[in-house]
Motif scaffolding. Sequence first.
Motif, PDB file in Angstrom:
ATOM      1  N   GLN A   2      -0.444  -8.901   4.161  1.00  0.00           N
ATOM      2  CA  GLN A   2       0.942  -8.941   3.739  1.00  0.00           C
ATOM      3  C   GLN A   2       1.394  -7.568   3.250  1.00  0.00           C
ATOM      4  O   GLN A   2       0.606  -6.773   2.743  1.00  0.00           O
ATOM      5  CB  GLN A   2       1.115  -9.971   2.613  1.00  0.00           C
ATOM      6  N   ARG A   3       2.677  -7.310   3.419  1.00  0.00           N
ATOM      7  CA  ARG A   3       3.227  -6.024   2.978  1.00  0.00           C
ATOM      8  C   ARG A   3       4.692  -6.212   2.607  1.00  0.00           C
ATOM      9  O   ARG A   3       5.412  -7.004   3.232  1.00  0.00           O
ATOM     10  CB  ARG A   3       3.101  -4.987   4.086  1.00  0.00           C
ATOM     11  N   VAL A   4       5.132  -5.469   1.611  1.00  0.00           N
ATOM     12  CA  VAL A   4       6.538  -5.474   1.198  1.00  0.00           C
ATOM     13  C   VAL A   4       7.040  -4.037   1.226  1.00  0.00           C
ATOM     14  O   VAL A   4       6.413  -3.148   0.646  1.00  0.00           O
ATOM     15  CB  VAL A   4       6.700  -6.056  -0.220  1.00  0.00           C
ATOM     16  N   THR A   5       8.152  -3.830   1.898  1.00  0.00           N
ATOM     17  CA  THR A   5       8.710  -2.481   2.045  1.00  0.00           C
ATOM     18  C   THR A   5      10.097  -2.407   1.434  1.00  0.00           C
ATOM     19  O   THR A   5      10.981  -3.191   1.783  1.00  0.00           O
ATOM     20  CB  THR A   5       8.794  -2.091   3.537  1.00  0.00           C
ATOM     21  N   GLN A   6      10.262  -1.473   0.525  1.00  0.00           N
ATOM     22  CA  GLN A   6      11.582  -1.151  -0.008  1.00  0.00           C
ATOM     23  C   GLN A   6      11.862   0.282   0.422  1.00  0.00           C
ATOM     24  O   GLN A   6      11.287   1.223  -0.123  1.00  0.00           O
ATOM     25  CB  GLN A   6      11.598  -1.276  -1.533  1.00  0.00           C
ATOM     26  N   PRO A   7      12.710   0.460   1.413  1.00  0.00           N
ATOM     27  CA  PRO A   7      12.852   1.792   2.025  1.00  0.00           C
ATOM     28  C   PRO A   7      13.511   2.834   1.144  1.00  0.00           C
ATOM     29  O   PRO A   7      13.330   4.021   1.362  1.00  0.00           O
ATOM     30  CB  PRO A   7      13.705   1.503   3.265  1.00  0.00           C
TER      31      PRO A   7
END
Lengths: 112, 112
Positions: A2-7
């Motif tokens: 799993q991964r969460v990206t906040q650009p």
Amino acid sequence: AQRVTQPEKLLSVFKGAPVELKCNYSYSGSPELFWYVQYSRQRLQLLLRHISRESIKGFTADLNKGETSFHLKKPFAQEEDSAMYYCALSVRSGGSNYKLTFGKGTLLTVNP
Amino acid sequence: SQTIHQWPATLVQPVGSPLSLECTVEGTSNPNLYWYRQAAGRGLQLLFYSVGIGQISSEVPQNLSASRPQDRQFILSSKKLLLSDSGFYLCAWSLTFGETQYFGPGTRLLVL
């Protein structure tokens, strides 16, 4: 995995302007997503979770499974919204237990 | 109501010295407990989590260890601190059947 990206590390808007903090996730299971907020000199705290489908302090967030996104929105930003915002994905870690995977955070500044 | 405490609030330690950070939770039983490190630009990194007394899961191999000697006590330790251990350490708890996490005030560690 799993991964969460906040650009966006930083986001600056003027008071009264709309604001959108972006969050994208990758997870093979059924996602459960959260937004946490940390105001200056305060503890990290839950802002909202998608399963509640509620608006907190004027903020809303809709889970878009097609785009794997959970963007946080507010139509009219206020100076007191200035804070660090973290998007988080809940992942089952065994049995009925869960752990959170956090994005790197977006620092929102609302200018007068 | 439930509360979570961390101490000390701030700690300055020389390289090579041992470390012990403590976290305690009141008002609940058998919580899930978590240690995070928060670094600017790197977000929240989960270090350890525990679903019960004596049960520790490590997320990131490193110079640190965790222990849970009592149901509502979670300790973060190191035998010999490194400069890279400097950071802001957060403890959190959640109910075993839910995912929302509640965070402590944090400990700021500076290794010189």
